[in-house]
Design an enzyme around this catalytic site. Structure first.
Site, PDB file in Angstrom:
ATOM      1  N   THR A   1     -29.791   3.749 -20.457  1.00 26.70           N
ATOM      2  CA  THR A   1     -29.840   2.402 -19.890  1.00 26.70           C
ATOM      3  C   THR A   1     -30.806   1.486 -20.629  1.00 26.70           C
ATOM      4  O   THR A   1     -30.772   0.270 -20.431  1.00 26.70           O
ATOM      5  CB  THR A   1     -30.203   2.466 -18.394  1.00 26.70           C
ATOM      6  OG1 THR A   1     -31.135   3.534 -18.165  1.00 26.70           O
ATOM      7  CG2 THR A   1     -28.976   2.711 -17.548  1.00 26.70           C
ATOM      8  N   GLU A   2     -31.689   2.047 -21.460  1.00 23.90           N
ATOM      9  CA  GLU A   2     -32.514   1.247 -22.367  1.00 23.90           C
ATOM     10  C   GLU A   2     -32.834   2.076 -23.596  1.00 23.90           C
ATOM     11  O   GLU A   2     -33.235   3.240 -23.495  1.00 23.90           O
ATOM     12  CB  GLU A   2     -33.844   0.805 -21.732  1.00 23.90           C
ATOM     13  CG  GLU A   2     -33.720  -0.247 -20.654  1.00 23.90           C
ATOM     14  CD  GLU A   2     -35.084  -0.681 -20.105  1.00 23.90           C
ATOM     15  OE1 GLU A   2     -36.105  -0.537 -20.826  1.00 23.90           O
ATOM     16  OE2 GLU A   2     -35.129  -1.158 -18.967  1.00 23.90           O
ATOM     17  N   ASN A   3     -32.688   1.452 -24.754  1.00 20.55           N
ATOM     18  CA  ASN A   3     -33.130   2.020 -26.026  1.00 20.55           C
ATOM     19  C   ASN A   3     -33.214   0.869 -27.015  1.00 20.55           C
ATOM     20  O   ASN A   3     -32.304   0.048 -27.087  1.00 20.55           O
ATOM     21  CB  ASN A   3     -32.157   3.097 -26.514  1.00 20.55           C
ATOM     22  CG  ASN A   3     -32.580   3.753 -27.816  1.00 20.55           C
ATOM     23  OD1 ASN A   3     -31.826   3.780 -28.779  1.00 20.55           O
ATOM     24  ND2 ASN A   3     -33.773   4.301 -27.860  1.00 20.55           N
TER      25      ASN A   3
END
EC number: 3.2.1.21
Length: 442
Positions: free
Chosen positions: A349-351
């Site tokens: 969901t975040e990178n």
């Protein structure tokens, strides 16, 4: 980019993520004060004493920003709602301007073919709730569930997914133990209680959403690959302690109904009375788990009280945050998590990475970000081939934005924002992703 959409299974979803206080412009739309406003107003807490009052002015420019997200070929737009914009007092009747804004935002995302992925809370607590003890006060749990019910009643018929809280570790530890995020405490008792109450609030909110008929509900946790920085027992113990607090504390609570012993060694005496009885609520069934991953940490033993550890710099190339670029850490996390979650769908969901992006001749050549994304997408593809139920990947972030205590100095965006004119300029990474996801050649 080496990566192409066709390299991933049919139906694999790509997206980008943002958060309310970091991009919207908190001064607009009837939003009430948050603990980030008071934290930033305290000298020395935030670079340049900068706040999210204007940020990227997404409140007025959301249509342009969603055009950018859709133009890159993304499937998912992950966003958060500002609690203080919808409930300025943290409780009570909602602010119509706030709900109307998110109504317009969700409709605009859908009109562009983007799936709206809601994060209910991304760190900006209404100041009146902070005055009552914030996350250290057990009453915060039903308050978040009430907020969640208001949002679900207005937006729930059009949301693709929803999660109650972004990155519980950051809220508990950065805000209550290290003191570098709002509310700026350095208090182990507040840390333990905040960590537990975040989980309780998560569970109560999921239950309220299920009762309201909302589906595709998940949780979003952050992970770091914990490594001993030295070849000795003290460093091994330090890495295990860090891993227990950062990676396993929230994961074990959500999926096994307990906390790791290595974390309880320090936090246990400070947890609220009767905490053991809350896991039936905390373990509310989920439809997916979100993984936020950026870097690894190298640990050594350090003198002093628990947790008795310190970080050491590593040998790998660094981002503009000073974080090591460590794709193998994402591989470690994607192997770790299914041991807790089984075949539950997973999403990154975040990178992403902060880089010293400078405009030259009207363009931003962020080749370092392209290489970072390629390397982590290689890991994601390999994990899928090995049987990990990874179903999507989201880049942080669409826009350069307010980076909390670092103000506007660190740029994570695929799109450059001039914080004077607020002009948006897609970077080379944006164009590379657009070609990878859409198949366009230019």
């Amino acid at each position: 980019m080496r990566t192409r959409r066709a390299d991933f299974p049919h139906g694999f979803l790509f997206g980008t993520a943002t958060s309310a206080y970091q991009i919207e412009g908190h001064a607009h739309g009837g939003a009430g004060p948050t603990h980030w406003d008071s934290f930033a107003a305290t000298p020395g807490n935030v670079a340049g004493a900068e706040t999210g009052a204007r940020a990227c002015d997404h409140y007025h420019r959301y249509a342009q920003d969603l055009d950018l997200a859709a133009g890159a070929g993304f499937d998912i737009y992950r966003f958060s709602t500002s609690w203080a914009r919808i409930q300025p007092e943290g409780t009570g009747a909602p602010n119509p301007q706030g709900l109307d804004f998110y109504d317009r935002l969700v409709d605009a995302a859908l009109a562009r073919g983007l799936r709206p992925a809601l994060t209910l809370y991304h760190w900006e607590l209404p100041a009146p709730l902070a005055d009552r003890g914030g996350w250290a006060n057990r009453d915060i749990a039903p308050r978040l569930a009430e907020f969640g019910q208001i949002v679900a009643a207005r937006l729930g018929d059009r949301l693709w997914s929803a999660a109650p809280v972004n990155e519980p570790w950051c809220i508990a530890w950065l805000g209550h133990f290290h003191g570098v995020h709002a509310p700026g405490l350095r208090d182990i008792r507040a840390t333990a209680r905040a960590a537990h109450h975040i989980l309780l609030a998560h569970g109560q909110t999921v239950a309220a959403w299920r009762a309201a008929g909302l589906g595709n509900l998940g949780a979003v946790l952050n992970f770091e690959y914990a490594l001993p920085a030295e070849d000795n027992p003290g460093a091994v113990t330090a890495a295990a302690t860090y891993d227990a607090c950062y990676n396993r504390f929230f994961l074990e609570a959500l999926f096994r109904g307990g906390y790791p012993e290595a974390a309880l060694a320090g936090l246990g005496p400070h947890l609220p009375r009767g905490w053991e009885r809350d896991f039936d609520t905390i373990r509310a069934p989920l439809d997916w788990l979100g993984i936020n991953y950026y870097t690894c940490k190298r640990l050594v033993a350090a003198p002093g009280p628990w947790p008795g550890l310190a970080e050491r710099p590593g040998p790998l190339p660094k981002t503009d945050m000073g974080w090591e670029i460590c794709p193998e850490g994402l591989a470690h996390v994607l192997n770790l998590v299914p041991g807790y979650t089984g075949d539950l769908p997973l999403y990154v969901t975040e990178n992403g990475m902060a880089a010293p992006d400078r405009k030259q001749a009207g363009a931003i050549d962020d080749a370092d970000r392209i290489a970072y994304l390629d390397a982590h997408l290689d890991v994601a593809r390999a994990a899928i081939a090995a049987g990990v139920p990874l179903k999507g990947y989201m880049v942080w972030s669409l826009l350069d934005n307010y980076e909390w205590a670092l103000g506007y100095a660190k740029r994570f965006g695929l799109v450059h924002v001039d914080f004077d004119s607020l002009a948006r300029t897609p970077k080379a990474s944006y164009h590379a992703l657009a070609r990878a996801l859409t198949g366009r050649t230019a």
